[in-house]
Write a protein that holds these residues in place. Structure first.
Motif, PDB file in Angstrom:
ATOM      1  N   ALA A 251       7.903   5.513 -11.990  1.00 50.23           N
ATOM      2  CA  ALA A 251       8.289   4.935 -10.702  1.00 50.23           C
ATOM      3  C   ALA A 251       7.529   3.629 -10.445  1.00 50.23           C
ATOM      4  O   ALA A 251       8.086   2.646  -9.935  1.00 50.23           O
ATOM      5  CB  ALA A 251       8.038   5.942  -9.589  1.00 50.23           C
ATOM      6  N   MET A 252       6.235   3.642 -10.785  1.00 47.06           N
ATOM      7  CA  MET A 252       5.433   2.421 -10.664  1.00 47.06           C
ATOM      8  C   MET A 252       6.027   1.297 -11.509  1.00 47.06           C
ATOM      9  O   MET A 252       6.175   0.160 -11.071  1.00 47.06           O
ATOM     10  CB  MET A 252       3.995   2.680 -11.117  1.00 47.06           C
ATOM     11  N   LYS A 253       6.364   1.653 -12.739  1.00 47.28           N
ATOM     12  CA  LYS A 253       6.927   0.658 -13.650  1.00 47.28           C
ATOM     13  C   LYS A 253       8.247   0.114 -13.103  1.00 47.28           C
ATOM     14  O   LYS A 253       8.524  -1.087 -13.172  1.00 47.28           O
ATOM     15  CB  LYS A 253       7.118   1.274 -15.031  1.00 47.28           C
ATOM     16  N   ALA A 254       9.048   0.998 -12.517  1.00 45.58           N
ATOM     17  CA  ALA A 254      10.341   0.586 -11.977  1.00 45.58           C
ATOM     18  C   ALA A 254      10.164  -0.397 -10.814  1.00 45.58           C
ATOM     19  O   ALA A 254      10.892  -1.405 -10.705  1.00 45.58           O
ATOM     20  CB  ALA A 254      11.127   1.817 -11.519  1.00 45.58           C
ATOM     21  N   LEU A 255       9.187  -0.122  -9.915  1.00 39.77           N
ATOM     22  CA  LEU A 255       8.929  -1.035  -8.804  1.00 39.77           C
ATOM     23  C   LEU A 255       8.432  -2.386  -9.308  1.00 39.77           C
ATOM     24  O   LEU A 255       8.862  -3.444  -8.834  1.00 39.77           O
ATOM     25  CB  LEU A 255       7.890  -0.422  -7.859  1.00 39.77           C
ATOM     26  N   ASP A 256       7.527  -2.372 -10.282  1.00 40.45           N
ATOM     27  CA  ASP A 256       7.019  -3.621 -10.858  1.00 40.45           C
ATOM     28  C   ASP A 256       8.149  -4.441 -11.480  1.00 40.45           C
ATOM     29  O   ASP A 256       8.223  -5.663 -11.311  1.00 40.45           O
ATOM     30  CB  ASP A 256       5.971  -3.323 -11.926  1.00 40.45           C
ATOM     31  N   MET A 257       9.034  -3.739 -12.206  1.00 41.59           N
ATOM     32  CA  MET A 257      10.161  -4.429 -12.842  1.00 41.59           C
ATOM     33  C   MET A 257      11.065  -5.081 -11.797  1.00 41.59           C
ATOM     34  O   MET A 257      11.553  -6.205 -11.975  1.00 41.59           O
ATOM     35  CB  MET A 257      10.965  -3.446 -13.684  1.00 41.59           C
ATOM     36  N   LEU A 258      11.291  -4.349 -10.709  1.00 43.18           N
ATOM     37  CA  LEU A 258      12.160  -4.879  -9.657  1.00 43.18           C
ATOM     38  C   LEU A 258      11.573  -6.152  -9.050  1.00 43.18           C
ATOM     39  O   LEU A 258      12.261  -7.174  -8.917  1.00 43.18           O
ATOM     40  CB  LEU A 258      12.362  -3.821  -8.566  1.00 43.18           C
ATOM     41  N   LEU A 259      10.298  -6.112  -8.674  1.00 43.54           N
ATOM     42  CA  LEU A 259       9.674  -7.268  -8.039  1.00 43.54           C
ATOM     43  C   LEU A 259       9.532  -8.439  -9.013  1.00 43.54           C
ATOM     44  O   LEU A 259       9.710  -9.599  -8.645  1.00 43.54           O
ATOM     45  CB  LEU A 259       8.312  -6.877  -7.461  1.00 43.54           C
ATOM     46  N   TRP A 260       9.231  -8.126 -10.288  1.00 45.43           N
ATOM     47  CA  TRP A 260       9.176  -9.201 -11.280  1.00 45.43           C
ATOM     48  C   TRP A 260      10.554  -9.832 -11.450  1.00 45.43           C
ATOM     49  O   TRP A 260      10.678 -11.061 -11.570  1.00 45.43           O
ATOM     50  CB  TRP A 260       8.683  -8.652 -12.621  1.00 45.43           C
ATOM     51  N   SER A 261      11.596  -9.013 -11.431  1.00 40.73           N
ATOM     52  CA  SER A 261      12.967  -9.536 -11.586  1.00 40.73           C
ATOM     53  C   SER A 261      13.344 -10.456 -10.431  1.00 40.73           C
ATOM     54  O   SER A 261      14.061 -11.445 -10.615  1.00 40.73           O
ATOM     55  CB  SER A 261      13.965  -8.385 -11.682  1.00 40.73           C
ATOM     56  N   LEU A 262      12.864 -10.151  -9.221  1.00 41.15           N
ATOM     57  CA  LEU A 262      13.115 -11.038  -8.078  1.00 41.15           C
ATOM     58  C   LEU A 262      12.439 -12.394  -8.288  1.00 41.15           C
ATOM     59  O   LEU A 262      13.023 -13.444  -8.017  1.00 41.15           O
ATOM     60  CB  LEU A 262      12.607 -10.390  -6.797  1.00 41.15           C
TER      61      LEU A 262
ATOM     62  N   HIS B 273       0.825  -1.207   0.000  1.00 36.75           N
ATOM     63  CA  HIS B 273       0.000   0.000   0.000  1.00 36.75           C
ATOM     64  C   HIS B 273       0.859   1.257   0.000  1.00 36.75           C
ATOM     65  O   HIS B 273       0.617   2.209  -0.748  1.00 36.75           O
ATOM     66  CB  HIS B 273      -0.924   0.006   1.222  1.00 36.75           C
ATOM     67  N   LYS B 274       1.899   1.251   0.825  1.00 37.01           N
ATOM     68  CA  LYS B 274       2.665   2.481   1.016  1.00 37.01           C
ATOM     69  C   LYS B 274       3.548   2.807  -0.184  1.00 37.01           C
ATOM     70  O   LYS B 274       3.659   3.958  -0.608  1.00 37.01           O
ATOM     71  CB  LYS B 274       3.479   2.382   2.298  1.00 37.01           C
ATOM     72  N   MET B 275       4.189   1.803  -0.759  1.00 39.50           N
ATOM     73  CA  MET B 275       5.088   2.108  -1.880  1.00 39.50           C
ATOM     74  C   MET B 275       4.289   2.551  -3.105  1.00 39.50           C
ATOM     75  O   MET B 275       4.693   3.471  -3.830  1.00 39.50           O
ATOM     76  CB  MET B 275       5.968   0.908  -2.215  1.00 39.50           C
ATOM     77  N   TYR B 276       3.140   1.889  -3.363  1.00 38.20           N
ATOM     78  CA  TYR B 276       2.358   2.293  -4.527  1.00 38.20           C
ATOM     79  C   TYR B 276       1.622   3.599  -4.277  1.00 38.20           C
ATOM     80  O   TYR B 276       1.308   4.347  -5.217  1.00 38.20           O
ATOM     81  CB  TYR B 276       1.393   1.164  -4.933  1.00 38.20           C
ATOM     82  N   ASN B 277       1.362   3.885  -3.017  1.00 38.56           N
ATOM     83  CA  ASN B 277       0.768   5.194  -2.708  1.00 38.56           C
ATOM     84  C   ASN B 277       1.764   6.316  -2.969  1.00 38.56           C
ATOM     85  O   ASN B 277       1.431   7.357  -3.543  1.00 38.56           O
ATOM     86  CB  ASN B 277       0.319   5.222  -1.241  1.00 38.56           C
ATOM     87  N   VAL B 278       3.013   6.080  -2.577  1.00 38.16           N
ATOM     88  CA  VAL B 278       4.052   7.093  -2.796  1.00 38.16           C
ATOM     89  C   VAL B 278       4.250   7.351  -4.288  1.00 38.16           C
ATOM     90  O   VAL B 278       4.499   8.485  -4.723  1.00 38.16           O
ATOM     91  CB  VAL B 278       5.372   6.634  -2.143  1.00 38.16           C
ATOM     92  N   CYS B 279       4.122   6.269  -5.095  1.00 35.64           N
ATOM     93  CA  CYS B 279       4.431   6.385  -6.530  1.00 35.64           C
ATOM     94  C   CYS B 279       3.189   6.491  -7.415  1.00 35.64           C
ATOM     95  O   CYS B 279       3.312   6.440  -8.652  1.00 35.64           O
ATOM     96  CB  CYS B 279       5.230   5.155  -6.972  1.00 35.64           C
TER      97      CYS B 279
END
Length: 529
Positions: A477-488, A465-471
């Motif tokens: 920024a949203m795309k970057a977070l999604d890419m990071l978690l998908w890469s994990l 909730h908090k990270m997507y709220n910030v972005c």
């Protein structure tokens, strides 16, 4: 009036020769036949039972010895009669007066019973070939000298009282062959019997009421250990336990009386949470799911889901259900003399389905084909970007076959099964959301029907909730977070192997746990509204 042969209407005894062969074909399995003999031993207050699969001088004999009450001459003659007198104790496992004879002669042509009561020995035998030859029910008294060693063994085993059952001319237990082939069959039979009898008499073995040992050929004697199908005491090397589900009591009204039976379930750990020894211990198999039905503590039926209540399927392999009833409900469940058949009345069947349904649904819902609603949401840009580079980022070969998912990569050259992985129908979506994940993780690897790696995010995790709220106002920024978690998730598929699956899962849990604490430092959603 035509001349006809006069029928003696006061004597309709069946032909012994024809009937004795018919009684051999009563549908006993090998395990059920051995269990029936053990039932009689337990009913005779035995605390120690020995099963020997003996192969000597080209002859295969089965010998079952107990230290129970033994029998007098009169009691032995009654026990050898087909349809012997009813036992006084209605709880008795040997209650039908047929098991000793029919279970034995289903697999041998000569049944010898030696017994000792208060130091007095006696013996009787049914020989099928002799009955066929004479067409008479002639009960034989075996020559004491021919069974001198057996009588000695009985005395040594029982001290004062006990019984020995001997199967000779065993024509339906193993097939003919060379000595090597026969010994292999005997060893295989021994292993099958140990596995089955350890389950059938689990409650007795676990309580210490009875010990059952087996000697196969020249191998050392093995003590059977009770096998609990719900694996209630299991703790894996990684500390994972079976989840035992709450026991429920079901009342039954019949013949103006009320009795009850109990039902409890267990969800054993997934295949990925077990090492090879643990999988063998829990007997992880499609065939071992479903009901285990006990009468007076003795397992009488386990073959999946009775009356095709459900079909056996991999999604519910982990679900096992115990049903316990006592002798009062024998007629309700239509127990036959083999004690291996159960007929559950329709009304009870429906009640069982009602009780089991939530347990079953819990396993099904995580593995059904999932339809994502992500396409028009903020994860769309990441979906497109990830798909654009899939040729270069793919590091595992994932195959989806029905509800089975297998994976191969550099660490795992042979395909291995991944249990519990979510499978999505939509092949254009790479980032999915679910209300919560197992262990309340932030993310977990998933896949689509084509075997493309996806990531599933747990919305219940505070960091989500908090990270997507910030972005939320910054698409990049949203795309970057999604890419990071998908890469994990993609990295986990690339590194996955039988050996390190627990390490990868632990890594994901640790990261999720750390982010749970760090998310306290991020603003709550309402602060930026």
């Amino acid at each position: 009036m035509s001349q006809q042969t006069e029928i003696q209407e006061d004597d309709f005894r069946p032909s012994a020769a024809r009937l004795v062969e018919s009684l051999r074909d009563t549908g006993y399995s090998r395990e059920a036949a051995f269990a029936d003999i053990i039932d009689n031993a337990i009913a005779a207050n035995s605390t120690k039972i020995l099963i020997e699969l003996q192969y000597m001088y080209g002859e295969f004999r089965v010998i079952m010895t107990d230290n129970g009450d033994g029998m007098s001459e009169g009691e032995l003659r009654n026990a050898m009669r087909y349809g012997s007198e009813k036992r006084a104790n209605p709880k008795s496992l040997g209650k039908f007066g047929m098991g000793l004879k029919t279970a034995s002669t289903a697999f041998c042509r000569r049944l010898v019973v030696l017994t000792q009561k208060n130091g007095v020995q006696s013996g009787r035998a049914w020989d099928i070939d002799r009955i066929i030859k004479t067409d008479r029910w002639e009960l034989e008294t075996p020559n004491t000298n021919d069974y001198y060693d057996d009588y000695e063994e009985l005395s040594d085993f029982t001290d004062n009282s006990g019984t020995m059952i001997i199967w000779e001319n065993t024509d339906h237990l193993i097939k003919q062959g060379s000595e090597r082939q026969v010994r292999q069959q005997i060893n295989s039979l021994g292993k099958e019997l140990q596995a089955e009898l350890s389950a059938i008499f689990c409650k007795y073995l676990a309580s210490g009421e009875v010990s059952i040992a087996m000697k196969v050929g020249d191998t050392p004697t093995t003590e059977l250990k009770g096998w609990d199908p719900i694996c209630a005491d299991l703790i894996t090397a990684d500390g994972v336990r079976s989840r035992v589900l709450k026991e429920k009591t079901v009342p039954v009204e019949f013949d103006g009386k009320t009795a009850s039976f109990s039902v409890k379930g267990s969800i054993i750990p997934s295949q990925n949470e077990l090492n090879s020894e643990e999988r063998e211990f829990v007997r992880y198999s499609l065939d071992n799911q479903g009901f285990y039905i006990y009468r007076e503590g003795r397992l009488i039926w386990h073959d999946g889901w009775p009356h095709r209540m459900y079909k056996k399927e991999s999604k519910i392999t982990r679900l096992r259900v115990e049903l316990h009833f006592d002798h009062e409900l024998d007629d309700v469940f239509s127990i036959d003399f083999r004690k291996s058949r159960v007929i559950i009345p329709v009304d009870i069947r429906e009640e069982l389905k009602r009780l089991v349904a939530p347990w079953r649904q819990e396993l099904l819902k995580g593995q059904e084909r999932l339809v994502s609603a992500n396409t028009n949401r903020a994860h769309g840009p990441a979906d497109k970007a990830i798909d654009k580079h899939k040729k270069y980022t793919k590091n595992a070969d994932i195959k989806v076959d029905g509800d089975k998912v297998t994976i191969r990569n550099e660490n795992q050259p042979q395909p291995t099964l991944i249990e519990g992985v979510r499978i999505y129908e939509d092949k254009t979506v790479r980032v999915h959301e679910e209300d919560s994940l197992l262990g309340d993780d932030l993310w977990e690897p998933s896949c689509d029907e084509e075997g493309n790696t996806c990531v599933t995010l747990g919305k219940s995790h505070p960091y989500f909730h908090k990270m997507y709220n910030v972005c939320k106002d910054n698409i990049e920024a949203m795309k970057a977070l999604d890419m990071l978690l998908w890469s994990l998730a993609n990295a986990e598929h690339g590194e996955y192997s039988e050996a390190n699956r627990h390490t990868l899962k632990g890594y994901r849990q640790k990261v999720s746990q750390t982010l749970r604490y760090l998310s306290i430092e991020l603003p709550d959603a309402e602060e930026n509204e």
